[in-house]
Design a protein around this motif. Structure first.
Motif, short mmCIF file in Angstrom:
data_model
loop_
_atom_site.label_atom_id
_atom_site.label_comp_id
_atom_site.label_asym_id
_atom_site.label_seq_id
_atom_site.Cartn_x
_atom_site.Cartn_y
_atom_site.Cartn_z
N ASN A 1 62.25 78.58 18.79
CA ASN A 1 62.58 78.09 17.51
C ASN A 1 62.31 77.01 16.68
N ALA A 2 60.58 76.57 17.28
CA ALA A 2 60.52 75.01 16.81
C ALA A 2 58.93 75.91 15.88
N PHE A 3 58.50 75.73 14.58
CA PHE A 3 56.88 75.80 14.29
C PHE A 3 55.55 75.01 14.36
N PHE A 4 55.82 73.54 15.30
CA PHE A 4 55.30 72.92 15.39
C PHE A 4 55.19 72.77 16.84
N HIS A 5 54.25 72.62 18.17
CA HIS A 5 54.28 72.84 18.97
C HIS A 5 52.94 71.61 19.44
N VAL A 6 53.39 70.71 20.25
CA VAL A 6 52.80 69.27 20.50
C VAL A 6 52.98 69.53 21.78
N LEU A 7 50.82 69.81 22.39
CA LEU A 7 50.68 69.47 23.33
C LEU A 7 50.26 68.80 24.17
N SER B 1 58.57 64.25 2.38
CA SER B 1 59.51 65.40 3.26
C SER B 1 60.33 65.14 4.62
N LYS B 2 60.79 65.95 5.88
CA LYS B 2 60.99 65.85 7.28
C LYS B 2 60.48 67.80 7.50
N PRO B 3 59.71 66.60 8.36
CA PRO B 3 59.09 67.53 8.54
C PRO B 3 59.06 68.39 10.04
N CYS B 4 60.20 67.90 10.41
CA CYS B 4 60.87 67.81 12.21
C CYS B 4 62.17 68.78 11.64
N GLN B 5 62.28 69.34 10.27
CA GLN B 5 63.40 70.72 10.29
C GLN B 5 63.19 71.86 10.84
N HIS B 6 61.16 71.56 10.73
CA HIS B 6 61.22 73.14 11.09
C HIS B 6 61.03 73.01 12.37
N GLY B 7 61.15 72.28 13.40
CA GLY B 7 61.46 72.76 14.69
C GLY B 7 60.01 71.72 15.15
N ILE B 8 60.47 70.72 16.71
CA ILE B 8 58.55 70.27 16.72
C ILE B 8 59.48 70.70 18.23
N TYR B 9 58.91 71.51 19.15
CA TYR B 9 58.20 71.56 20.23
C TYR B 9 57.97 71.37 21.36
N THR B 10 57.27 69.79 22.14
CA THR B 10 57.26 69.11 22.90
C THR B 10 56.84 69.52 24.46
N HIS B 11 55.47 70.64 24.46
CA HIS B 11 55.36 71.40 25.65
C HIS B 11 54.79 69.74 27.05
N PRO B 12 55.39 70.37 28.16
CA PRO B 12 55.07 69.53 29.48
C PRO B 12 53.43 69.24 28.86
N SER C 1 63.77 60.57 19.84
CA SER C 1 64.93 59.54 19.22
C SER C 1 65.68 60.30 18.05
N GLU C 2 64.91 60.64 17.15
CA GLU C 2 65.80 61.76 16.16
C GLU C 2 66.43 62.85 16.19
N ILE C 3 65.50 63.89 16.56
CA ILE C 3 65.32 65.54 16.88
C ILE C 3 65.80 65.45 18.39
N GLU C 4 66.42 66.83 18.98
CA GLU C 4 66.74 67.74 20.21
C GLU C 4 65.23 68.44 20.60
N GLN C 5 64.93 68.56 21.83
CA GLN C 5 64.02 69.85 22.00
C GLN C 5 64.80 71.19 21.42
N GLN D 1 55.35 58.44 23.37
CA GLN D 1 56.29 57.10 23.56
C GLN D 1 56.11 56.49 22.40
N ALA D 2 55.31 56.18 21.12
CA ALA D 2 55.57 55.59 19.92
C ALA D 2 56.26 56.45 18.79
N SER D 3 56.26 57.43 18.89
CA SER D 3 57.19 58.67 18.02
C SER D 3 58.60 58.74 18.12
N TRP D 4 58.54 57.40 19.13
CA TRP D 4 60.61 57.62 18.54
C TRP D 4 60.59 55.93 17.51
N GLN D 5 59.91 55.74 17.64
CA GLN D 5 59.88 54.75 16.07
C GLN D 5 60.16 55.65 14.98
#
Length: 295
Positions: free
Chosen positions: A23-29, A64-75, A14-18, A52-56
């Motif tokens: 270009n992402a440091f954090f990789h969600v699997l 701080s804003k951890p997402c500024q370092h990039g969060i990439y969500t894998h399949p 809801s806040e960031i684009e993939q 799904q809850a992360s959209w809230q």
């Protein structure tokens, strides 16, 4: 693996684009694997509920804003195969993340998933690292009901690889596990010490590795905070205690990845889904603020 879709949206979408993977440091699997749970079920739905809850969530985690370092969500990992193949798929996905300079943030599923992650680190050339575990259970049985890839045996698989282990919050174990602790030199501070004494930080042994993978089983926290797990045990860690213990490790060592395991959503109780998602994001923030390696 399957492509992200409505059931597995990108983290904080809801806040960031993939971003681009590189270009992402954090990789969600997400790994919706559930095979050997021994009491309540539902952990296969955990990764989807957290995403799904992360959209809230807000971008700002309070510090701080951890997402500024990039969060990439894998399949999501395809878990409709044998347990051995799932472990192999997790290892390959983890190695891909590490080869791209990212930090794996893994959502299970049952705790067996962690073994695949650890194998991925080994396959990527990580030979000198330790594991810190928050859990209600020691998970050190050689096998459970004849299954060596059981969630109750995952930490035995880890120490069998010669990886140092530090356990926090354990309050359910058998005699076999106590013997394995001694045989493998497992460090620990159990729930009966941490919780009544409100211990908020630990000091790792001087010879414990510099690099740490942190595995957090949701049942390590008290059922009053997270009843949403298949194997709840009274006397667990509180919300702030859990985060403070994690930060005490992050201040002493380099966190190279972490996972959230055994979250089993309760239908129509969205507070727990949100709490698991917020816990993840706050742990990302702690890593960001305590690591010189964050991009």
């Amino acid at each position: 693996m399957t492509e992200p879709h409505d059931d597995y949206p990108i983290f904080l979408g809801s806040e960031i684009e993939q971003p681009e993977m590189n270009n992402a440091f954090f990789h969600v699997l997400p790994v919706p694997f559930e095979k050997s749970v021994s009491y309540g079920g539902g952990t296969a739905q955990g990764p989807s509920a957290i995403l799904q809850a992360s959209w809230q969530l807000e971008e700002w985690d309070g510090k701080s804003k951890p997402c500024q370092h990039g969060i990439y969500t894998h399949p999501a990992i395809d878990c409709n195969v044998s347990a051995e193949q799932v472990i192999d798929n997790i290892a390959k996905a983890t190695k891909l993340i590490l080869d791209n300079g990212g930090m794996p943030i893994v959502f299970g599923g049952e705790h067996t998933v962690t073994y695949g992650v650890i194998k991925g680190f080994r396959d990527a050339g990580y030979d000198d690292f330790g594991v810190v575990q928050i859990d209600a259970h020691a998970d050190l049985r050689e096998a459970y009901e004849g299954d060596k890839l059981s969630h109750a045996s995952v930490m035995k698989r880890v120490v069998d690889l010669g990886i140092p282990l530090y356990q926090l919050g354990i309050r359910a174990f058998c005699e076999e596990e106590m013997q394995i602790r001694e045989q493998h030199g497992v460090h620990f501070q159990d729930g009966e010490e941490l919780v009544p004494n409100n211990i908020q930080s630990i000091t790792l042994p001087d010879d414990f590795p510099e690099k740490i993978f942190f595995t957090l089983d949701i049942d390590g926290m008290d059922p009053s905070v997270f009843p949403s797990t298949g194997t709840p045990v009274p006397g667990g860690l509180g919300w702030y205690q859990t985060l403070n213990l994690f930060e005490s490790v992050a201040k002493q060592r380099t966190i190279i990845g972490f996972d959230i395991m055994e979250f089993a959503p309760i239908k129509d109780f969205h507070a727990y889904d949100f709490a698991a998602s917020l816990l993840t994001y706050k742990m990302m923030g702690i890593v960001e603020r305590n690591s010189s390696k964050v991009k």
